[in-house]
Design a protein around this motif. Structure first.
Motif, PDB file in Angstrom:
ATOM      1  N   GLU A   1     -18.528 -80.448 -31.828  1.00  0.00           N
ATOM      2  CA  GLU A   1     -19.337 -80.458 -30.607  1.00  0.00           C
ATOM      3  C   GLU A   1     -19.986 -81.827 -30.324  1.00  0.00           C
ATOM      4  OE1 GLU A   1     -19.866 -78.390 -28.172  1.00  0.00           O
ATOM      5  OE2 GLU A   1     -21.531 -79.513 -27.264  1.00  0.00           O
ATOM      6  N   ASP A   2     -20.628 -82.391 -31.356  1.00  0.00           N
ATOM      7  CA  ASP A   2     -21.340 -83.658 -31.110  1.00  0.00           C
ATOM      8  C   ASP A   2     -20.804 -84.782 -31.996  1.00  0.00           C
ATOM      9  OD1 ASP A   2     -22.186 -82.726 -33.491  1.00  0.00           O
ATOM     10  OD2 ASP A   2     -24.341 -82.806 -33.061  1.00  0.00           O
TER      11      ASP A   2
ATOM     12  N   TRP B   1     -24.683-100.303 -23.892  1.00  0.00           N
ATOM     13  CA  TRP B   1     -24.908 -99.297 -22.860  1.00  0.00           C
ATOM     14  C   TRP B   1     -25.845 -98.201 -23.341  1.00  0.00           C
ATOM     15  CZ3 TRP B   1     -24.308-100.922 -18.281  1.00  0.00           C
ATOM     16  CH2 TRP B   1     -23.346-101.899 -18.011  1.00  0.00           C
ATOM     17  N   LEU B   2     -26.067 -98.166 -24.665  1.00  0.00           N
ATOM     18  CA  LEU B   2     -27.034 -97.205 -25.201  1.00  0.00           C
ATOM     19  C   LEU B   2     -28.451 -97.765 -25.230  1.00  0.00           C
ATOM     20  CD1 LEU B   2     -25.252 -95.717 -28.348  1.00  0.00           C
ATOM     21  CD2 LEU B   2     -25.962 -94.475 -26.283  1.00  0.00           C
ATOM     22  N   ALA B   3     -28.540 -99.115 -25.333  1.00  0.00           N
ATOM     23  CA  ALA B   3     -29.840 -99.733 -25.614  1.00  0.00           C
ATOM     24  C   ALA B   3     -30.879 -99.309 -24.598  1.00  0.00           C
ATOM     25  CB  ALA B   3     -29.704-101.259 -25.610  1.00  0.00           C
ATOM     26  N   GLY B   4     -31.968 -98.785 -25.102  1.00  0.00           N
ATOM     27  CA  GLY B   4     -33.101 -98.462 -24.246  1.00  0.00           C
ATOM     28  C   GLY B   4     -32.935 -97.203 -23.409  1.00  0.00           C
ATOM     29  N   THR B   5     -31.800 -96.507 -23.523  1.00  0.00           N
ATOM     30  CA  THR B   5     -31.610 -95.307 -22.699  1.00  0.00           C
ATOM     31  C   THR B   5     -32.241 -94.088 -23.328  1.00  0.00           C
ATOM     32  OG1 THR B   5     -29.547 -94.733 -23.806  1.00  0.00           O
ATOM     33  CG2 THR B   5     -29.385 -96.164 -21.860  1.00  0.00           C
ATOM     34  N   GLY B   6     -32.510 -94.160 -24.636  1.00  0.00           N
ATOM     35  CA  GLY B   6     -33.049 -92.991 -25.325  1.00  0.00           C
ATOM     36  C   GLY B   6     -32.011 -91.912 -25.562  1.00  0.00           C
ATOM     37  N   MET B   7     -30.736 -92.218 -25.294  1.00  0.00           N
ATOM     38  CA  MET B   7     -29.684 -91.216 -25.516  1.00  0.00           C
ATOM     39  C   MET B   7     -29.538 -90.934 -27.006  1.00  0.00           C
ATOM     40  SD  MET B   7     -26.895 -92.545 -22.751  1.00  0.00           S
ATOM     41  CE  MET B   7     -25.483 -91.571 -23.204  1.00  0.00           C
ATOM     42  N   ASP B   8     -29.205 -89.678 -27.310  1.00  0.00           N
ATOM     43  CA  ASP B   8     -29.054 -89.247 -28.700  1.00  0.00           C
ATOM     44  C   ASP B   8     -27.621 -89.516 -29.145  1.00  0.00           C
ATOM     45  OD1 ASP B   8     -29.027 -88.022 -31.129  1.00  0.00           O
ATOM     46  OD2 ASP B   8     -29.207 -85.972 -30.337  1.00  0.00           O
ATOM     47  N   VAL B   9     -27.331 -90.755 -29.495  1.00  0.00           N
ATOM     48  CA  VAL B   9     -25.988 -91.132 -29.944  1.00  0.00           C
ATOM     49  C   VAL B   9     -26.119 -92.183 -31.048  1.00  0.00           C
ATOM     50  CG1 VAL B   9     -23.716 -91.987 -29.277  1.00  0.00           C
ATOM     51  CG2 VAL B   9     -25.147 -90.896 -27.561  1.00  0.00           C
TER      52      VAL B   9
ATOM     53  N   LYS C   1     -12.196 -98.384 -35.864  1.00  0.00           N
ATOM     54  CA  LYS C   1     -12.585 -96.974 -35.929  1.00  0.00           C
ATOM     55  C   LYS C   1     -14.099 -96.863 -35.761  1.00  0.00           C
ATOM     56  CE  LYS C   1      -9.157 -96.788 -39.553  1.00  0.00           C
ATOM     57  NZ  LYS C   1      -9.435 -98.127 -40.073  1.00  0.00           N
ATOM     58  N   LEU C   2     -14.497 -96.068 -34.784  1.00  0.00           N
ATOM     59  CA  LEU C   2     -15.912 -95.851 -34.548  1.00  0.00           C
ATOM     60  C   LEU C   2     -16.220 -94.366 -34.661  1.00  0.00           C
ATOM     61  CD1 LEU C   2     -16.444 -98.168 -31.424  1.00  0.00           C
ATOM     62  CD2 LEU C   2     -17.069 -98.663 -33.791  1.00  0.00           C
ATOM     63  N   ASP C   3     -17.259 -94.076 -35.413  1.00  0.00           N
ATOM     64  CA  ASP C   3     -17.732 -92.708 -35.534  1.00  0.00           C
ATOM     65  C   ASP C   3     -18.889 -92.573 -34.539  1.00  0.00           C
ATOM     66  OD1 ASP C   3     -17.973 -90.367 -37.930  1.00  0.00           O
ATOM     67  OD2 ASP C   3     -19.788 -90.748 -36.759  1.00  0.00           O
ATOM     68  N   VAL C   4     -18.723 -91.698 -33.548  1.00  0.00           N
ATOM     69  CA  VAL C   4     -19.731 -91.562 -32.491  1.00  0.00           C
ATOM     70  C   VAL C   4     -20.309 -90.160 -32.555  1.00  0.00           C
ATOM     71  CG1 VAL C   4     -20.177 -91.748 -30.010  1.00  0.00           C
ATOM     72  CG2 VAL C   4     -18.455 -93.211 -31.069  1.00  0.00           C
ATOM     73  N   ARG C   5     -21.582 -90.062 -32.862  1.00  0.00           N
ATOM     74  CA  ARG C   5     -22.208 -88.751 -33.049  1.00  0.00           C
ATOM     75  C   ARG C   5     -23.481 -88.611 -32.237  1.00  0.00           C
ATOM     76  NH1 ARG C   5     -21.467 -86.638 -38.989  1.00  0.00           N
ATOM     77  NH2 ARG C   5     -19.968 -88.180 -39.681  1.00  0.00           N
ATOM     78  N   GLY C   6     -23.850 -87.362 -31.996  1.00  0.00           N
ATOM     79  CA  GLY C   6     -25.122 -87.082 -31.345  1.00  0.00           C
ATOM     80  C   GLY C   6     -24.908 -86.170 -30.154  1.00  0.00           C
ATOM     81  N   ALA C   7     -26.022 -85.597 -29.708  1.00  0.00           N
ATOM     82  CA  ALA C   7     -25.951 -84.627 -28.619  1.00  0.00           C
ATOM     83  C   ALA C   7     -25.394 -85.269 -27.350  1.00  0.00           C
ATOM     84  CB  ALA C   7     -27.345 -84.054 -28.355  1.00  0.00           C
ATOM     85  N   ASP C   8     -25.629 -86.580 -27.182  1.00  0.00           N
ATOM     86  CA  ASP C   8     -25.183 -87.248 -25.955  1.00  0.00           C
ATOM     87  C   ASP C   8     -23.903 -88.062 -26.157  1.00  0.00           C
ATOM     88  OD1 ASP C   8     -27.390 -86.315 -24.496  1.00  0.00           O
ATOM     89  OD2 ASP C   8     -28.647 -87.908 -25.323  1.00  0.00           O
ATOM     90  N   ALA C   9     -23.175 -87.812 -27.254  1.00  0.00           N
ATOM     91  CA  ALA C   9     -21.989 -88.619 -27.550  1.00  0.00           C
ATOM     92  C   ALA C   9     -20.977 -88.533 -26.407  1.00  0.00           C
ATOM     93  CB  ALA C   9     -21.365 -88.169 -28.864  1.00  0.00           C
ATOM     94  N   GLY C  10     -20.742 -87.305 -25.903  1.00  0.00           N
ATOM     95  CA  GLY C  10     -19.789 -87.137 -24.808  1.00  0.00           C
ATOM     96  C   GLY C  10     -20.223 -87.889 -23.560  1.00  0.00           C
ATOM     97  N   LYS C  11     -21.525 -87.874 -23.323  1.00  0.00           N
ATOM     98  CA  LYS C  11     -22.067 -88.548 -22.141  1.00  0.00           C
ATOM     99  C   LYS C  11     -21.831 -90.066 -22.230  1.00  0.00           C
ATOM    100  CE  LYS C  11     -26.590 -88.832 -20.048  1.00  0.00           C
ATOM    101  NZ  LYS C  11     -27.990 -88.459 -20.247  1.00  0.00           N
TER     102      LYS C  11
END
Lengths: 962, 101
Positions: free
Chosen positions: A695-696, A717-725, A644-654
């Motif tokens: 939403e996020d 895949w998140l590392a270094g992207t600056g994505m909000d997740v 189970k992973l909880d994935v949050r943030g404005a860019d979670a969908g992305k």
């Protein structure tokens, strides 16, 4: 050999390691032998008069005690079923069972020793040249050669032998070697406030001082006294210093990058990471080369002294001392002090000059044969006389039962040299290879540096300890002066001790390589020391070069006409000392996870099974009945092991759009979608569900056991992207129970206010709400193909919730179902299990899940790989099948055509609804059609089945959506 | 492999505490040719010397970072969060940037 008590011993000494008040017995080759507590197997059997401890590797020559320090191969025995134990350092335990090895019918009368006279048949490198013509000869000879050669035998009927364990340690400073230099370094570093670990491979700290009765005076920092007294006083200081942890009887066998030291102590294998390391491993005396230099009774002087001093076992009665340096004179005096008669002292140097010890030896009435060399030793099972040759080539025969070899030692640098950045160079003056370059955190002290003078050794220990502690060293100039004085006083022979080329003067005792063999191999073209080593196998035996490296290099230099410095050295690799594979393997440390419902399953009589890191309930008695409970009434299953992973943030969908083949950024809140994860090559990695909670905020499930890898994958895949997740692994934080079956709605409705009607709570929808007072995320999904809800909740409430569900469902005939029932149920629905039904080459297109791949997304992980796959013809398809008869195939059985495998069954079970065997399997594209006939092979029989492209149960999903 | 590795978050730890993530690669565009895709999937530089590689502090903070390690000596020259580590021949980072989203 009858029980002769504890054998012949010298008078009591306060420095002996044996306890004369404690006599213990052990079994030696079926007979009882007595020993004192503190004796080693080697000392105990030597005390009762045994000369032959083993038979050599190739020629089966008799071998006796040599080093008595655990370095040489001569005393390897089988102890309690464990082969190749060094009996000279293995302490006797009551009831221990010991036998000698590599001989038939016995070590004392070994038929194999005939080989010793057939050496012409077994030249150096014979493995590559003898017995190969005619060709069939090698097939006959190989098993014989392999049987005769070799050392101890592994007991394959053993129950696994001792149980080893592993331990990690850290220290500011690790000091290796418990002699005077090591103890001095440890004391200095600990006095400076550092945390020190002192590793020593002998039973007591003290190093060579333990068997040294010479008197020392005026050494700074050391009180006056005999070597033994100084050892006692230093040991006392070390023990009293609380900053030093001592590992005694512990061998450091590996020295890896950044000061990681592998140590074995008894049944424990220790990995010690140290900030700084002081190597004070000392030096070994090594054998000289002369005919029969391996005969029992030919010992290292240090070995003879160890036997006499530590265990009070007389190594012989009348000794011939052979030396090429002043150290041999000290040894001779020590041997006299131990009560031995000295036949003579052979000094290989033509110009020995004069020295204090030389005068002392002559004053003791010992004949010094200066410039002589030893020609041969004689005696069938033990040396009885030795032939020596004077400078004028006249020979003399000397009667003796012991030869003590006291040559310039070989530095014990096998461990040091394993560390990257360490280099040694041959010092022409010291005639030893000494450290030339060391990494900044590594220091050496004592005999390993080529200095064999107690004052210098101790001074270097102090200096190394100070340097390791980062303390200013004010004694350096004084030490340099002493070292300079030592160098000037050295009178070492310019002649090498290994000039001969006799057949039976051995360089390498482990592998029976003689000086002649080395000459032959060099003439055959193996002049480089590295290839010569491999061809002759010199230095490659159990001693790993400890007894032979020096002589090997010298003999090579002589035969090639090169210098010792130019000849170089073989490469030092771990292990520096033999180590049982069991100690390296150790116990498995795989943590086992239990679900919050573990106790409930056990109380219900569940059969538990390991699945990945988890223990799961496999069944509660009858998987078929459990499956029918779900199909006909209502069942509950513990699915807490789901990742189970909880994935949050404005860019979670992305993020989810990027890693999954499906699209999730457009998923509506409160909706669930099946997700497939692929690698970049398009192969299926994992599957699960993705729920959009808000939403996020997404809630992602992965397969059991895969969650850590998937969490890593997302974060990568998140590392270094600056994505909000933010990805948080909540696998163990949430418990999960799946409630499924036609009566699931009624059962659950009794415990919750959430409207579960099909209009309000449709398939693939999610709500939050309380069940029996427990906050839950409801996921309406259907892995097993019935109306059902997967409830996720804080795991602390699991037992309460389970109990509440069982009570609420009692009136509808609720029952728990296990993993096996779930596998049957999902199979009836044609739902795949990743890595059971798929393999490392399965992509979603072949697996019939084209619907889960959104090529209209501009990019996702695996898109390029899948696009490439889409262009080629698919060769195999994953399809369902139903058996014609009542046979139920097993997972993995082949699907055949004309007896040739064309596909395979991935999952197969008895269907509780059809009462027939059925399953999933890979078939060629042409057979992936409804109604196609296939054959499944079991043993030598083929069973007919029919391909079903639709799920066999509720193909339209009506029950699921109800 | 026994060296110490400096996690930018946790500090120096045993390399056993980390998971190796391979060379830092530049992820190709989705419309990549078969040849370039094969290159990306199956071929590695395998440098004999300094190499940029991914590491994950698996038994610690579980974060990914980039290390420059000399594969010849195993010396770790530098560690840093992606994409802070400058490395002229290779573009800053693949994850999510090269894909045009």
């Amino acid at each position: 050999m009858a029980n002769k008590g504890t054998g012949e011993r010298l008078t009591r000494s306060e420095h002996e390691l044996i306890d004369r008040d404690a006599v213990i017995e052990f079994e030696f080759e079926g007979r009882r032998v007595s020993a004192y507590q503190g004796d080693t197997v080697g000392s105990a059997v030597t005390a009762v008069g045994m000369d032959i401890l083993s038979r050599s590797f190739k020629y089966h020559r008799p071998r006796g005690m040599l080093c008595a320090a655990g370095n040489c191969p001569n005393c390897l025995m089988t102890v309690d079923g464990i082969p190749n134990v060094r009996s000279c350092t293995m302490q006797v335990q009551p009831g221990m069972k010991v036998k000698r090895q590599n001989a038939w019918p016995s070590v004392d009368h070994d038929i194999g020793s005939l080989l010793d006279r057939m050496d012409r048949l077994l030249p150096v490198g014979f493995y590559y040249k003898a017995f190969h013509k005619p060709k069939f000869l090698w097939d006959i000879m190989r098993p014989i050669v392999r049987r005769i050669a070799g050392l101890g035998k592994i007991d394959i009927s053993s129950d696994g032998g001792p149980r080893y364990s592993h331990r990690n340690m850290q220290a500011d400073v690790a000091v290796i070697g418990g002699g005077p230099a090591g103890m001095a370094a440890a004391l200095e570093a600990a006095d400076a406030g550092l945390d020190v670990v002192l590793i020593d491979d002998q039973p007591a700290l003290g190093g060579h001082l333990l068997s040294d009765t010479a008197r020392y005076e005026g050494i700074e920092g050391v009180g006056d006294g005999t070597g033994q007294e100084i050892a006692d006083s230093l040991r006392g200081r070390v023990v009293a210093q609380s900053g030093i942890r001592v590992l005694s009887g512990a061998s450091a066998f590996g020295y890896y990058q950044d000061n990681l030291i592998a140590v074995r102590q008894g049944l424990e294998s220790i990995q010690l990471r140290a900030g700084r390391v002081v190597m004070a491993t000392g030096a070994f005396e090594v054998p000289f080369q002369f005919e029969n230099n391996d005969r029992p009774g030919v010992m290292l002087a240090s070995g003879a002294l160890r036997m006499a001093r530590l265990y009070r076992v007389p190594p012989g009665k009348r000794a011939l001392v052979v030396t090429d340096n002043d150290g041999g004179y000290s040894s001779a005096l020590n041997l006299i002090d131990a009560g031995l008669e000295i036949a003579a002292l052979v000094d290989l140097r033509s110009d020995a000059g004069t020295s204090d010890v030389g005068d002392a030896v002559r004053k003791a009435g010992i004949e010094v044969l200066a410039g002589y060399r030893v020609v041969s030793a004689s005696g069938k099972k033990r040396v009885s006389w030795v032939k020596v040759m004077a400078p004028d080539s006249s020979t003399r025969v000397l009667k003796c039962d012991l030869v003590c070899m006291a040559g310039v030692p070989q530095p014990a640098n096998g461990l040091l040299l394993q560390q990257p950045g360490v280099e040694v160079e041959y010092d022409e003056q010291l005639r030893e290879s000494v450290p030339a370059r060391l990494p900044g955190t590594v220091f050496t002290a004592g005999d390993i540096n080529g200095f064999h003078d107690l004052g210098i050794v101790f001074g270097q220990g102090v200096a190394a300890g100070r340097k390791a502690a980062g303390v200013a060293d004010d004694g350096s100039s004084q030490l340099s002066a002493l070292e300079g004085e030592y160098r000037n006083g050295l009178r070492l022979s310019g002649d090498s001790a290994s000039g001969g080329s006799a057949k039976k003067e051995f360089v390498c005792l482990c592998e029976d390589v003689s000086t002649k063999d080395i000459g032959v191999a060099i003439r055959e073209g193996f002049g480089d020391i590295q290839t010569l080593k491999r061809y002759t196998t010199s230095t490659m035996g159990p001693c790993q070069g400890k007894m032979c490296h020096k002589a090997f290099v010298e003999a090579t230099a002589i035969h090639t006409g090169g210098t010792i410095a130019a000849t170089g050295a073989t490469t030092a690799r771990p292990p520096a000392q033999g180590v049982p594979l069991g100690a390296l393997a150790g116990p498995g440390h795989m943590p086992l996870k239990r679900t919050p419902l573990d106790a409930v399953h056990r109380a219900a009589g569940a059969e538990m099974v390991e699945l990945g890191p988890w223990l799961r309930a496999h069944n509660y008695g009858s998987p078929q009945d459990e499956a029918l409970t779900v199909r006909e009434r209502v069942g509950i299953i513990d699915v807490s092991t789901l990742g189970k992973l909880d994935v949050r943030g404005a860019d979670a969908g992305k993020l989810l759009d990027k890693v999954y083949t499906h699209r999730f950024s457009n998923l509506k809140e409160g909706r669930i979608r099946y997700g497939l994860l692929c690698g970049e090559n398009g192969v299926i990695m994992d599957d699960g569900t993705v729920t959009r909670l808000s939403e996020d905020h997404y809630f992602v499930s992965t397969t059991t056991g895969n969650v850590d890898a998937i969490e890593d994958w997302f974060n990568w895949w998140l590392a270094g992207t600056g994505m909000d997740v933010f990805v948080t692994n909540v696998t163990s934080a949430y418990g999960a129970i799946n409630v499924a079956g036609p009566r699931a709605r009624e059962t659950l409705s009794k415990l919750t206010d959430v409207d579960l009607s099909s209009d309000a709570f449709g398939y693939m929808r999610s709500f939050s709400g309380a069940v029996a007072g427990v906050p839950c995320i409801f996921l309406r999904i259907g892995f097993v193909g019935e109306t059902g809800w997967e409830l996720h909740f804080p795991s602390e409430y699991a037992e309460h919730l389970w109990k509440a569900l069982m009570e609420a469902g009692a009136e509808y005939g609720i029952g728990p179902f296990g993993l096996e029932a779930q596998r049957i149920l999902r199979l009836e629905k044609g739902h795949i299990i990743v890595s059971q039904d798929t393999d490392a080459a399965t992509d979603p297109l072949d697996a019939g899940m084209r619907w889960a791949v959104r090529f209209d997304k501009p990019d996702f992980i695996g898109r390029a790989g899948l696009a490439a796959n889409r262009k080629r013809e698919s060769e195999e398809k994953l399809v369902g099948f139903v058996m014609r008869g009542d046979f139920v195939p097993e997972d993995g059985q082949p699907i055949v055509e004309s007896g040739v495998p064309i596909g395979r069954v991935t999952s197969s079970r008895l269907s509780p609804t059809l009462k027939k065997g059925f399953g999933l399997g890979w078939v060629p594209e042409k057979l992936a059609e409804e109604g196609a006939e296939i054959l499944i092979r079991s043993g030598d029989k083929d069973w007919p089945a029919v391909v079903a492209t639709e799920p066999i149960y509720d193909p339209k999903g009506e029950r699921l959506r109800n | 492999m026994a060296f110490l590795l400096n996690c930018p978050n946790c500090g120096q730890r045993n390399v056993y505490d980390f998971r190796f993530g391979g060379e830092v690669l530049t992820r190709p565009q989705p419309d990549v040719s078969n040849e370039d895709l094969t290159e990306y999937l199956f071929f590695r530089e395998n440098a004999d010397g300094p190499q940029r590689e991914w590491w994950n502090h698996n038994m610690g903070c579980r974060k990914w970072f980039i290390a420059v390690r000399n594969t010849h000596t195993n010396e770790v020259i530098e560690t840093a969060w992606s994409p802070e580590l400058e490395w002229p021949p290779i573009q800053a980072n693949d994850g999510g940037q090269a894909d045009g989203e």
